[in-house]
Design a protein around this motif. Sequence first.
Motif, PDB file in Angstrom:
ATOM      1  N   LEU A   1      30.737  42.305 107.863  1.00  0.00           N
ATOM      2  CA  LEU A   1      31.179  41.585 107.012  1.00  0.00           C
ATOM      3  C   LEU A   1      32.242  40.442 106.738  1.00  0.00           C
ATOM      4  O   LEU A   1      32.194  39.296 106.240  1.00  0.00           O
ATOM      5  CB  LEU A   1      31.616  42.334 105.338  1.00  0.00           C
ATOM      6  CG  LEU A   1      30.983  42.159 103.769  1.00  0.00           C
ATOM      7  CD1 LEU A   1      30.007  41.602 103.701  1.00  0.00           C
ATOM      8  CD2 LEU A   1      31.587  42.605 102.663  1.00  0.00           C
ATOM      9  N   LEU A   2      33.751  40.901 106.937  1.00  0.00           N
ATOM     10  CA  LEU A   2      34.651  39.732 107.534  1.00  0.00           C
ATOM     11  C   LEU A   2      33.850  39.008 108.129  1.00  0.00           C
ATOM     12  O   LEU A   2      34.634  37.573 108.073  1.00  0.00           O
ATOM     13  CB  LEU A   2      35.728  40.500 107.412  1.00  0.00           C
ATOM     14  CG  LEU A   2      36.874  41.172 106.484  1.00  0.00           C
ATOM     15  CD1 LEU A   2      37.939  41.362 107.319  1.00  0.00           C
ATOM     16  CD2 LEU A   2      36.541  40.004 105.570  1.00  0.00           C
TER      17      LEU A   2
ATOM     18  N   CYS B   1      31.710  35.867 106.332  1.00  0.00           N
ATOM     19  CA  CYS B   1      32.140  35.583 106.133  1.00  0.00           C
ATOM     20  C   CYS B   1      32.889  34.508 106.257  1.00  0.00           C
ATOM     21  O   CYS B   1      33.117  33.369 105.766  1.00  0.00           O
ATOM     22  CB  CYS B   1      33.288  36.308 104.856  1.00  0.00           C
ATOM     23  SG  CYS B   1      32.129  36.916 104.366  1.00  0.00           S
ATOM     24  N   ASP B   2      33.504  34.851 107.492  1.00  0.00           N
ATOM     25  CA  ASP B   2      34.656  33.481 108.333  1.00  0.00           C
ATOM     26  C   ASP B   2      33.912  32.441 108.941  1.00  0.00           C
ATOM     27  O   ASP B   2      34.329  31.663 109.239  1.00  0.00           O
ATOM     28  CB  ASP B   2      35.234  34.723 108.996  1.00  0.00           C
ATOM     29  CG  ASP B   2      36.898  34.023 108.946  1.00  0.00           C
ATOM     30  OD1 ASP B   2      37.366  34.153 108.049  1.00  0.00           O
ATOM     31  OD2 ASP B   2      37.640  33.848 109.765  1.00  0.00           O
TER      32      ASP B   2
ATOM     33  N   LEU C   1      31.413  31.531 107.433  1.00  0.00           N
ATOM     34  CA  LEU C   1      30.108  30.696 106.717  1.00  0.00           C
ATOM     35  C   LEU C   1      31.486  30.183 106.285  1.00  0.00           C
ATOM     36  O   LEU C   1      31.941  28.621 105.777  1.00  0.00           O
ATOM     37  CB  LEU C   1      29.547  31.559 105.470  1.00  0.00           C
ATOM     38  CG  LEU C   1      30.020  31.316 104.384  1.00  0.00           C
ATOM     39  CD1 LEU C   1      28.241  30.044 104.314  1.00  0.00           C
ATOM     40  CD2 LEU C   1      29.663  31.815 102.706  1.00  0.00           C
ATOM     41  N   VAL C   2      32.738  30.625 106.015  1.00  0.00           N
ATOM     42  CA  VAL C   2      33.467  29.672 105.278  1.00  0.00           C
ATOM     43  C   VAL C   2      34.220  28.749 107.185  1.00  0.00           C
ATOM     44  O   VAL C   2      34.844  27.630 105.761  1.00  0.00           O
ATOM     45  CB  VAL C   2      35.178  30.794 105.613  1.00  0.00           C
ATOM     46  CG1 VAL C   2      36.461  30.264 105.797  1.00  0.00           C
ATOM     47  CG2 VAL C   2      34.998  31.320 104.254  1.00  0.00           C
TER      48      VAL C   2
ATOM     49  N   VAL D   1      32.085  34.982  91.842  1.00  0.00           N
ATOM     50  CA  VAL D   1      32.302  34.223  93.269  1.00  0.00           C
ATOM     51  C   VAL D   1      33.067  33.246  92.701  1.00  0.00           C
ATOM     52  O   VAL D   1      33.398  33.712  94.448  1.00  0.00           O
ATOM     53  CB  VAL D   1      30.373  33.513  93.339  1.00  0.00           C
ATOM     54  CG1 VAL D   1      31.164  32.802  95.133  1.00  0.00           C
ATOM     55  CG2 VAL D   1      29.362  34.686  93.278  1.00  0.00           C
TER      56      VAL D   1
ATOM     57  N   VAL E   1      36.827  33.644  95.420  1.00  0.00           N
ATOM     58  CA  VAL E   1      37.210  32.632  96.457  1.00  0.00           C
ATOM     59  C   VAL E   1      38.306  31.684  96.428  1.00  0.00           C
ATOM     60  O   VAL E   1      39.317  31.326  96.774  1.00  0.00           O
ATOM     61  CB  VAL E   1      35.885  31.548  96.536  1.00  0.00           C
ATOM     62  CG1 VAL E   1      36.383  30.111  97.373  1.00  0.00           C
ATOM     63  CG2 VAL E   1      34.978  32.105  96.883  1.00  0.00           C
TER      64      VAL E   1
ATOM     65  N   TRP F   1      41.852  40.064 105.691  1.00  0.00           N
ATOM     66  CA  TRP F   1      41.403  40.548 104.558  1.00  0.00           C
ATOM     67  C   TRP F   1      41.354  39.791 103.638  1.00  0.00           C
ATOM     68  O   TRP F   1      40.201  39.626 102.841  1.00  0.00           O
ATOM     69  CB  TRP F   1      41.039  42.093 104.914  1.00  0.00           C
ATOM     70  CG  TRP F   1      42.031  42.929 104.575  1.00  0.00           C
ATOM     71  CD1 TRP F   1      42.860  43.675 104.945  1.00  0.00           C
ATOM     72  CD2 TRP F   1      42.358  43.608 102.894  1.00  0.00           C
ATOM     73  NE1 TRP F   1      44.184  43.953 104.228  1.00  0.00           N
ATOM     74  CE2 TRP F   1      43.674  44.245 103.026  1.00  0.00           C
ATOM     75  CE3 TRP F   1      41.986  43.139 102.094  1.00  0.00           C
ATOM     76  CZ2 TRP F   1      44.275  44.743 102.059  1.00  0.00           C
ATOM     77  CZ3 TRP F   1      43.018  43.582 100.476  1.00  0.00           C
ATOM     78  CH2 TRP F   1      43.753  44.176 100.785  1.00  0.00           C
TER      79      TRP F   1
ATOM     80  N   ILE G   1      40.850  33.679 102.794  1.00  0.00           N
ATOM     81  CA  ILE G   1      39.918  32.883 103.069  1.00  0.00           C
ATOM     82  C   ILE G   1      40.484  31.151 103.640  1.00  0.00           C
ATOM     83  O   ILE G   1      41.216  30.667 102.999  1.00  0.00           O
ATOM     84  CB  ILE G   1      39.164  32.076 101.943  1.00  0.00           C
ATOM     85  CG1 ILE G   1      38.263  33.345 101.814  1.00  0.00           C
ATOM     86  CG2 ILE G   1      38.136  30.957 102.721  1.00  0.00           C
ATOM     87  CD1 ILE G   1      37.033  33.274 100.304  1.00  0.00           C
TER      88      ILE G   1
ATOM     89  N   TRP H   1      38.319  25.009 100.931  1.00  0.00           N
ATOM     90  CA  TRP H   1      37.436  25.130  99.860  1.00  0.00           C
ATOM     91  C   TRP H   1      38.309  25.919  98.253  1.00  0.00           C
ATOM     92  O   TRP H   1      38.039  26.090  97.494  1.00  0.00           O
ATOM     93  CB  TRP H   1      37.674  27.025 100.321  1.00  0.00           C
ATOM     94  CG  TRP H   1      36.755  27.368 101.376  1.00  0.00           C
ATOM     95  CD1 TRP H   1      36.815  26.984 102.980  1.00  0.00           C
ATOM     96  CD2 TRP H   1      35.253  27.788 100.884  1.00  0.00           C
ATOM     97  NE1 TRP H   1      35.388  27.176 103.438  1.00  0.00           N
ATOM     98  CE2 TRP H   1      35.164  27.957 102.810  1.00  0.00           C
ATOM     99  CE3 TRP H   1      34.757  28.158  99.946  1.00  0.00           C
ATOM    100  CZ2 TRP H   1      33.880  28.270 102.655  1.00  0.00           C
ATOM    101  CZ3 TRP H   1      33.510  28.593 100.829  1.00  0.00           C
ATOM    102  CH2 TRP H   1      33.162  28.615 101.348  1.00  0.00           C
TER     103      TRP H   1
END
Lengths: 246, 265
Positions: free
Chosen positions: A14-15, A18-19, A21-22, B26, B30, B105, B108, B120
């Motif tokens: 999952l991470l 996500c990364d 996409l990030v 969401v 973020v 984890w 971002i 972001w």
Amino acid sequence: MIGRRGVILGGGLLLAGCDRLVRDPGVNDALDRVAGLHQPGQRLIMGRDALAQEFGARQMSPDFRTNGNTDVEDAGWRAHAAEGFARWTLRVDGLVHRSLDLSLAALKAMTQRTQITRHDCVEGWSAIGQWQGPQLGQVLAMAGMLPTARYVVFHCADRTGDAPYYESIDLIDAFHPQTILAWGMNGAVLPIEHGAPIRLRVERQLGYKQAKYVMRVELRDSLAGLYGGKGGYWEDVAGYQWYAGI
Amino acid sequence: MMTQLPSSPPPRHRLSTRLWHWANAVVVLVMVMSGLMIFNAHPRLYWGAYGANADPAWLEIGATGDAQHLAGGLRIGSMSIGTTGLLGASAGEDGAMQAIAFPGWATIPGSYDLALARRWHLAFAWALAVGLAVYVVRSLVNGHIWRDLHISRAEWAPRHIWGDVRDHLRLRFDDASYGVLQKLAYVGVLFVLLPAMIASGLAMAPGMDAAAPWLVDLFGGRQSARSVHFIGMAGLVGFVGLHLSMVLLSGPLRRVWAMIAGGRA
């Protein structure tokens, strides 16, 4: 039972997803456009000459930390530094009527501005210090800008690896009253580690815009075609926003 | 002859509430995760206008020891605790221990990149602010705030609040309307915490410093605004944790489905 290993594996996948996409370039382009709205947003509510907060002498940081390059390897600059920059000159050229070579004495002979302001690093820390020097607007007026000039680029003597430091601002910030070419700091001559002989102060933006070791001021109509094309060292190398008012 | 058409009962949650709830979930996720990465660039907090490495920090996350024996720690005031594996030092993408305030984890992006985190954060900040403004105006107009979140004089009575506390402790949840604690939590997030996050975030922007110096003064200086921003983030994370616990304890499937489809009033 999914079990602990399953949770760790699933979480890891999952991470990783996500990364991806990030870091996706298309997503980042879109984000850059949205984040870029802070410039027109701020300009809309901010007076053209609205001043950054100025402080009293007692509010200054006891220790103004250094950041980025704190010395210069370039032989030409080092030769000037050894002479106390007595024969150093600032080159002003590009889209101007008259190119200039201004000595430190000439810059000091112009009308001076002294300001105690807060320096905000993109990393999050702040330091309050006093800066002295002529307004950039005065220097630009002496050179006489051509009507096509839209950006002021600051070419610096320091480099990281092969990449020279440079920065750029638009004409609104270039002619802002607090935008100065500082040769003095905290009541003394600007120290080497803070960018001698002069550093730019553009007080409504973050620290990476405050170019040190400025050697040349160039007026341009576009930032495209200059180094990485994004208007500054950190903008090119790491993708920081060109407008650093936030 | 006129016949009374059976009108469908209004949903428990209006469409505007449902849309904002999920979009905001969401956006807040973020904002928190990218914000933690921004914090990682300088994991120290100060009070006042200035603050850098030589100045006293009231909160600090750091690491000590060499590469083979990294130890992470959190210091708040004079209180220090070891946080190896979580704060200060945690396993990086390659599994090896690395010195970083918040672990991958929780941030971002998942490894140190200030520029990416800012991109972001500063883009989603618009979604947070515009979303909140639209939702609050919409909820004022459609009466949601007055009807469902207004705390009456009777509800402010200590006896009533204490009764609601006891009901929560016994896991007895009133389904018909929001309890006073629930209202306080929602009003607190909607009208205090989220606006304070936006205001303290803006107060850190050097451009806003010139546009609205009063905003910086309101927080007692830029570094104080940064501290308030961090504390507000912790408050939001605490709210989300409490909110999720309450959902889990009071019938999670029904609650989540009501927030998706509307549910019965």
